[in-house]
Design a protein around this motif. Structure first.
Motif, PDB file in Angstrom:
ATOM      1  N   ILE A  90       0.849  -1.190   0.000  1.00  0.00           N
ATOM      2  CA  ILE A  90       0.000   0.000   0.000  1.00  0.00           C
ATOM      3  C   ILE A  90       0.887   1.242   0.000  1.00  0.00           C
ATOM      4  CG2 ILE A  90      -1.742   1.297   1.301  1.00  0.00           C
ATOM      5  CD1 ILE A  90      -2.283  -1.577   2.703  1.00  0.00           C
ATOM      6  N   LEU A  91       0.525   2.206  -0.825  1.00  0.00           N
ATOM      7  CA  LEU A  91       1.178   3.507  -0.807  1.00  0.00           C
ATOM      8  C   LEU A  91       0.106   4.582  -0.695  1.00  0.00           C
ATOM      9  CD1 LEU A  91       3.516   5.575  -1.264  1.00  0.00           C
ATOM     10  CD2 LEU A  91       3.071   5.312  -3.728  1.00  0.00           C
ATOM     11  N   ILE A  92       0.213   5.431   0.318  1.00  0.00           N
ATOM     12  CA  ILE A  92      -0.670   6.584   0.434  1.00  0.00           C
ATOM     13  C   ILE A  92       0.162   7.838   0.211  1.00  0.00           C
ATOM     14  CG2 ILE A  92      -2.236   7.904   1.890  1.00  0.00           C
ATOM     15  CD1 ILE A  92      -2.993   5.387   3.343  1.00  0.00           C
ATOM     16  N   ASN A  93      -0.088   8.503  -0.904  1.00  0.00           N
ATOM     17  CA  ASN A  93       0.615   9.748  -1.240  1.00  0.00           C
ATOM     18  C   ASN A  93      -0.093  10.902  -0.558  1.00  0.00           C
ATOM     19  OD1 ASN A  93       2.795   9.009  -3.049  1.00  0.00           O
ATOM     20  ND2 ASN A  93       1.209   8.379  -4.493  1.00  0.00           N
ATOM     21  N   ASN A  94       0.311  11.155   0.674  1.00  0.00           N
ATOM     22  CA  ASN A  94      -0.346  12.168   1.483  1.00  0.00           C
ATOM     23  C   ASN A  94       0.487  13.436   1.640  1.00  0.00           C
ATOM     24  OD1 ASN A  94      -2.234  13.102   3.794  1.00  0.00           O
ATOM     25  ND2 ASN A  94      -0.231  12.988   4.787  1.00  0.00           N
ATOM     26  N   ILE A 123       4.011  16.729  -8.398  1.00  0.00           N
ATOM     27  CA  ILE A 123       5.216  16.042  -8.877  1.00  0.00           C
ATOM     28  C   ILE A 123       5.697  15.029  -7.843  1.00  0.00           C
ATOM     29  CG2 ILE A 123       7.558  16.326  -9.750  1.00  0.00           C
ATOM     30  CD1 ILE A 123       5.350  17.533 -11.519  1.00  0.00           C
ATOM     31  N   GLY A 124       5.648  15.405  -6.570  1.00  0.00           N
ATOM     32  CA  GLY A 124       6.076  14.482  -5.519  1.00  0.00           C
ATOM     33  C   GLY A 124       5.271  13.194  -5.506  1.00  0.00           C
ATOM     34  N   SER A 125       3.959  13.317  -5.668  1.00  0.00           N
ATOM     35  CA  SER A 125       3.109  12.113  -5.703  1.00  0.00           C
ATOM     36  C   SER A 125       3.420  11.252  -6.924  1.00  0.00           C
ATOM     37  CB  SER A 125       1.633  12.521  -5.708  1.00  0.00           C
ATOM     38  OG  SER A 125       1.284  13.153  -4.501  1.00  0.00           O
ATOM     39  N   LEU A 126       3.662  11.889  -8.057  1.00  0.00           N
ATOM     40  CA  LEU A 126       4.040  11.139  -9.261  1.00  0.00           C
ATOM     41  C   LEU A 126       5.348  10.383  -9.065  1.00  0.00           C
ATOM     42  CD1 LEU A 126       3.171  13.572 -12.191  1.00  0.00           C
ATOM     43  CD2 LEU A 126       2.390  11.201 -11.987  1.00  0.00           C
ATOM     44  N   LEU A 127       6.340  11.057  -8.483  1.00  0.00           N
ATOM     45  CA  LEU A 127       7.656  10.434  -8.311  1.00  0.00           C
ATOM     46  C   LEU A 127       7.591   9.274  -7.318  1.00  0.00           C
ATOM     47  CD1 LEU A 127       9.959  13.596  -8.225  1.00  0.00           C
ATOM     48  CD2 LEU A 127       9.599  12.002 -10.129  1.00  0.00           C
ATOM     49  N   ARG A 139       5.406  -7.617  -8.319  1.00  0.00           N
ATOM     50  CA  ARG A 139       4.638  -8.552  -7.499  1.00  0.00           C
ATOM     51  C   ARG A 139       3.207  -8.713  -7.991  1.00  0.00           C
ATOM     52  NH1 ARG A 139       3.429  -7.100  -2.550  1.00  0.00           N
ATOM     53  NH2 ARG A 139       3.152  -9.257  -1.923  1.00  0.00           N
ATOM     54  N   ARG A 140       2.820  -7.846  -8.930  1.00  0.00           N
ATOM     55  CA  ARG A 140       1.456  -7.845  -9.459  1.00  0.00           C
ATOM     56  C   ARG A 140       0.419  -7.700  -8.348  1.00  0.00           C
ATOM     57  NH1 ARG A 140       0.462  -8.759 -14.716  1.00  0.00           N
ATOM     58  NH2 ARG A 140       2.335  -9.054 -15.991  1.00  0.00           N
ATOM     59  N   TYR A 141       0.704  -6.755  -7.482  1.00  0.00           N
ATOM     60  CA  TYR A 141      -0.271  -6.387  -6.443  1.00  0.00           C
ATOM     61  C   TYR A 141       0.090  -5.019  -5.874  1.00  0.00           C
ATOM     62  CZ  TYR A 141      -3.186  -6.167  -2.341  1.00  0.00           C
ATOM     63  OH  TYR A 141      -4.114  -5.758  -1.423  1.00  0.00           O
ATOM     64  N   GLY A 142      -0.925  -4.205  -5.627  1.00  0.00           N
ATOM     65  CA  GLY A 142      -0.683  -2.941  -4.963  1.00  0.00           C
ATOM     66  C   GLY A 142      -1.941  -2.114  -4.846  1.00  0.00           C
ATOM     67  N   LYS A 143      -1.969  -1.300  -3.806  1.00  0.00           N
ATOM     68  CA  LYS A 143      -3.042  -0.331  -3.592  1.00  0.00           C
ATOM     69  C   LYS A 143      -2.387   1.037  -3.419  1.00  0.00           C
ATOM     70  CE  LYS A 143      -6.586  -3.315  -2.985  1.00  0.00           C
ATOM     71  NZ  LYS A 143      -7.968  -3.221  -3.458  1.00  0.00           N
ATOM     72  N   ILE A 144      -2.656   1.939  -4.337  1.00  0.00           N
ATOM     73  CA  ILE A 144      -2.109   3.285  -4.275  1.00  0.00           C
ATOM     74  C   ILE A 144      -3.258   4.259  -4.040  1.00  0.00           C
ATOM     75  CG2 ILE A 144      -0.882   5.105  -5.520  1.00  0.00           C
ATOM     76  CD1 ILE A 144       0.517   2.861  -7.112  1.00  0.00           C
ATOM     77  N   ILE A 145      -3.115   5.084  -3.018  1.00  0.00           N
ATOM     78  CA  ILE A 145      -4.144   6.073  -2.675  1.00  0.00           C
ATOM     79  C   ILE A 145      -3.491   7.450  -2.722  1.00  0.00           C
ATOM     80  CG2 ILE A 145      -5.795   6.855  -0.951  1.00  0.00           C
ATOM     81  CD1 ILE A 145      -5.672   3.997   0.254  1.00  0.00           C
ATOM     82  N   ASN A 146      -3.971   8.278  -3.617  1.00  0.00           N
ATOM     83  CA  ASN A 146      -3.482   9.647  -3.722  1.00  0.00           C
ATOM     84  C   ASN A 146      -4.433  10.586  -2.984  1.00  0.00           C
ATOM     85  OD1 ASN A 146      -1.340   8.912  -5.519  1.00  0.00           O
ATOM     86  ND2 ASN A 146      -2.853   8.786  -7.158  1.00  0.00           N
ATOM     87  N   ILE A 147      -3.870  11.507  -2.237  1.00  0.00           N
ATOM     88  CA  ILE A 147      -4.717  12.436  -1.500  1.00  0.00           C
ATOM     89  C   ILE A 147      -4.921  13.707  -2.322  1.00  0.00           C
ATOM     90  CG2 ILE A 147      -5.065  13.720   0.632  1.00  0.00           C
ATOM     91  CD1 ILE A 147      -5.193  10.618   0.843  1.00  0.00           C
ATOM     92  N   LYS A 177      -3.970  19.826  -6.881  1.00  0.00           N
ATOM     93  CA  LYS A 177      -4.876  18.766  -6.463  1.00  0.00           C
ATOM     94  C   LYS A 177      -5.761  18.288  -7.616  1.00  0.00           C
ATOM     95  CE  LYS A 177      -3.559  18.214  -2.231  1.00  0.00           C
ATOM     96  NZ  LYS A 177      -2.851  16.950  -1.841  1.00  0.00           N
ATOM     97  N   ALA A 178      -6.121  19.177  -8.520  1.00  0.00           N
ATOM     98  CA  ALA A 178      -6.825  18.736  -9.723  1.00  0.00           C
ATOM     99  C   ALA A 178      -5.928  17.814 -10.534  1.00  0.00           C
ATOM    100  CB  ALA A 178      -7.247  19.942 -10.558  1.00  0.00           C
ATOM    101  N   GLY A 179      -4.646  18.126 -10.572  1.00  0.00           N
ATOM    102  CA  GLY A 179      -3.694  17.249 -11.245  1.00  0.00           C
ATOM    103  C   GLY A 179      -3.590  15.891 -10.585  1.00  0.00           C
ATOM    104  N   VAL A 180      -3.628  15.860  -9.265  1.00  0.00           N
ATOM    105  CA  VAL A 180      -3.586  14.587  -8.533  1.00  0.00           C
ATOM    106  C   VAL A 180      -4.778  13.719  -8.902  1.00  0.00           C
ATOM    107  CG1 VAL A 180      -3.797  13.540  -6.240  1.00  0.00           C
ATOM    108  CG2 VAL A 180      -2.203  15.429  -6.599  1.00  0.00           C
ATOM    109  N   ILE A 181      -5.950  14.331  -8.971  1.00  0.00           N
ATOM    110  CA  ILE A 181      -7.149  13.573  -9.338  1.00  0.00           C
ATOM    111  C   ILE A 181      -7.053  13.074 -10.780  1.00  0.00           C
ATOM    112  CG2 ILE A 181      -9.651  13.737  -9.668  1.00  0.00           C
ATOM    113  CD1 ILE A 181      -9.576  15.888  -7.375  1.00  0.00           C
TER     114      ILE A 181
END
Length: 264
Positions: A90-94, A123-127, A139-147, A177-181
């Motif tokens: 899991i990655l939460i880009n907060n 840019i930080g969330s993208l990187l 691993r063919r598995y992951g949950k990424i949540i962008n804030i 934040k519009a870019g994040v979405i």
């Protein structure tokens, strides 16, 4: 259904997870059995946060000091996180933030401040996603949540800021934040063949000791007639998107704002 929310054996990275909403999300994942990595720039803050989570929830924790505006730093963070348990689930880009203490009025705002906010939030969330995503794809598995933020989906009436002598939200924050979405939707399509899910959470205003006049004005604009509550209102959304309960959900922006954005 309880099994779908169980995160025992999973590893999560929460960037900027030492305070406020980031800390709340780290706590709820820990409560459901997840090992927690908090990554940010300030060692003292993230060390204290990981120590507190370990003590309260009995899970393993780790902290990593890094600068998410640097591709090399993001790669180093991802490598260190991967080597801890040999998997990242899991990655939460907060990490990111708003205006800081600089001039926020659009017509007077400096290019330096505009660039800093967009770099940190977008840019930080993208990187971070790029660096961690490489391991998830293998691993063919992951949950990424962008804030994200409701700032990315509705304009803001700044009269309630000026009326209450509160620093206004800068336009560049809304742009970031519009870019994040937007990146969430396209990353969801990009990662789907690898069983990596990408979603975003867009919080509304959460109470952080703002002046009473501002809280009253903001609440009056919100159908539920209140601001979000720290320690509570973000947790369910984060747990859902981080767990197997959301296995058929990707590219979604989950808005947590008490209905604020529905009445504009």
């Amino acid at each position: 259904m309880r099994d779908y929310f169980d995160l025992t054996g999973k590893v999560a990275i929460i960037t900027g997870g030492h305070s406020w909403l980031g800390y709340d999300m780290a706590c709820v994942l820990a409560e459901y059995g997840c090992s927690i990595i908090i990554a940010s720039r300030t060692e003292e803050k993230i060390k204290n946060a990981t120590d507190n989570i370990k003590k309260q929830y009995g899970v393993e924790t780790k902290y990593i000091v890094f600068d998410q505006t640097s591709s090399d730093e993001c790669q180093r963070m991802a490598e260190e996180a991967e080597s801890w348990k040999n998997h990242i689930d899991i990655l939460i880009n907060n990490a990111g933030g708003g205006s800081g203490i600089s001039e926020c009025d659009f017509l007077n705002r400096s290019q330096k401040d505009i660039t800093a906010v967009i770099t940190s939030n977008l840019i930080g969330s993208l990187l971070c996603t790029q660096a961690v995503g490489r391991y998830m794809v293998k691993r063919r598995y992951g949950k990424i949540i962008n804030i994200g933020s409701i700032a990315g989906i509705v304009g803001r009436d700044r009269r309630i800021y000026t009326k209450n002598n509160k620093m206004q939200q800068p336009v560049d924050y809304a742009a970031a934040k519009a870019g994040v979405i937007g990146m969430t939707r396209d990353l969801a399509a990009y990662f789907a063949p690898y069983n990596v899910h990408v979603n975003s959470i867009s919080p509304g205003g959460f109470y952080k000791n703002e002046p009473k006049g501002f809280v009253d004005d903001y609440s009056n604009l919100t159908p539920q007639n209140r601001m979000g509550t720290m320690g509570k209102d973000i947790k369910g959304a984060a747990l859902f998107l981080a767990s197997d309960a959301s296995d058929y959900v990707t590219g979604h922006n989950l808005v947590v704002d008490g209905g604020f954005s529905t009445t504009k």
